[in-house]
Write a protein that holds these residues in place. Sequence first.
Motif, PDB file in Angstrom:
ATOM      1  N   UNK A  40      -7.105  -6.720 -16.677  1.00 35.85           N
ATOM      2  CA  UNK A  40      -6.721  -7.065 -15.534  1.00 35.85           C
ATOM      3  C   UNK A  40      -6.600  -8.634 -15.380  1.00 35.85           C
ATOM      4  N   UNK A  41      -6.628  -9.500 -14.436  1.00 39.69           N
ATOM      5  CA  UNK A  41      -6.244 -11.320 -14.637  1.00 39.69           C
ATOM      6  C   UNK A  41      -5.937 -11.727 -13.080  1.00 39.69           C
ATOM      7  N   UNK A  42      -7.148 -12.567 -12.746  1.00 39.51           N
ATOM      8  CA  UNK A  42      -7.316 -13.563 -11.182  1.00 39.51           C
ATOM      9  C   UNK A  42      -7.364 -14.504 -11.543  1.00 39.51           C
ATOM     10  N   UNK A  43      -6.508 -15.536 -11.246  1.00 41.90           N
ATOM     11  CA  UNK A  43      -6.755 -17.312 -11.435  1.00 41.90           C
ATOM     12  C   UNK A  43      -6.792 -17.826  -9.947  1.00 41.90           C
ATOM     13  N   UNK A  44      -7.659 -17.917  -9.433  1.00 40.58           N
ATOM     14  CA  UNK A  44      -7.445 -18.154  -8.110  1.00 40.58           C
ATOM     15  C   UNK A  44      -9.278 -19.413  -7.832  1.00 40.58           C
ATOM     16  N   UNK A  45      -8.876 -20.412  -7.078  1.00 44.32           N
ATOM     17  CA  UNK A  45     -10.299 -20.537  -6.037  1.00 44.32           C
ATOM     18  C   UNK A  45     -10.980 -19.818  -6.000  1.00 44.32           C
ATOM     19  N   UNK A  46     -11.710 -20.070  -5.857  1.00 41.16           N
ATOM     20  CA  UNK A  46     -13.287 -18.906  -5.776  1.00 41.16           C
ATOM     21  C   UNK A  46     -14.243 -18.407  -3.848  1.00 41.16           C
ATOM     22  N   UNK A  47     -13.303 -18.306  -3.557  1.00 38.32           N
ATOM     23  CA  UNK A  47     -12.974 -18.357  -1.412  1.00 38.32           C
ATOM     24  C   UNK A  47     -13.241 -17.153  -1.150  1.00 38.32           C
ATOM     25  N   UNK A  48     -14.251 -16.673  -0.289  1.00 39.94           N
ATOM     26  CA  UNK A  48     -14.604 -15.161  -0.323  1.00 39.94           C
ATOM     27  C   UNK A  48     -12.814 -14.555   0.547  1.00 39.94           C
ATOM     28  N   UNK A  49     -11.811 -14.807   1.462  1.00 37.69           N
ATOM     29  CA  UNK A  49     -10.973 -14.197   1.290  1.00 37.69           C
ATOM     30  C   UNK A  49     -10.391 -14.304   0.007  1.00 37.69           C
ATOM     31  N   UNK A  56      -6.692 -11.297  -2.124  1.00 37.42           N
ATOM     32  CA  UNK A  56      -6.917 -11.171  -1.105  1.00 37.42           C
ATOM     33  C   UNK A  56      -6.794 -10.240   0.468  1.00 37.42           C
ATOM     34  N   UNK A  57      -7.694 -11.494   1.705  1.00 42.91           N
ATOM     35  CA  UNK A  57      -7.518 -10.597   2.676  1.00 42.91           C
ATOM     36  C   UNK A  57      -7.727 -11.958   4.047  1.00 42.91           C
ATOM     37  N   UNK A  58      -7.014 -11.529   5.144  1.00 45.29           N
ATOM     38  CA  UNK A  58      -7.539 -12.327   5.930  1.00 45.29           C
ATOM     39  C   UNK A  58      -8.970 -11.963   6.780  1.00 45.29           C
TER      40      UNK A  58
END
Length: 196
Positions: free
Chosen positions: A43-52, A124-126
């Motif tokens: 399972x992969x996520x590529x992202x900046x590490x931010x809570x949202x 991700x979430x608002x």
Amino acid sequence: LSKTVDRNKITVIPLAADPNLLTPMKKDKKLLEKYGLVGKKIVLTTSRFEPYKGIDKTLEAIAKIGDRIPNLNYLIVGDGPDKARLHKMVNDLNLFSKVTFTGGVPDADLPKLYNLCDVYILANRDLPLEGQLGGYGLVLFEANACGKPIVVGRAEYFDDEVIEGKGGLIVNPFDTNEIASALIKILNDKQFAKKL
């Protein structure tokens, strides 16, 4: 914008992935070995590490999946201000054997990383009180362009990008049971995953 500018003068250009760079390919054996992922369901996520971005909720979902998906590994690519909290969560949830952080990687490596995974997730979430809304989701197009099914959190900017059941699954990004169920469904049903 349309309240102040004539609609005929507005052109919307949808997000897209470059098909010359992002295309399905075989898993890179060197990368599998480098990250200890040989024989794993990834399972992969590529992202900046931010809570949202929902990496925290995905970690909780991975913990709930437990051993129902043998050889599961959550590969997390990126860096950012939420890094220390996410590493602590891996420790607190005892996920050392199921989570791999790569840190930041060059953009040129992303196509190979997308092609390593069995499913791409961005739950991700608002978070309006914090002034954070789910992003535009170019990574979703990139993962789909590589032939990967996706799981995405229902956030303001993502509802139009993923058509439920046609490219991925949309989940409640606050519900770790729903996130876990979506991952299990895709990882356990190769025909469904291929359809997505």
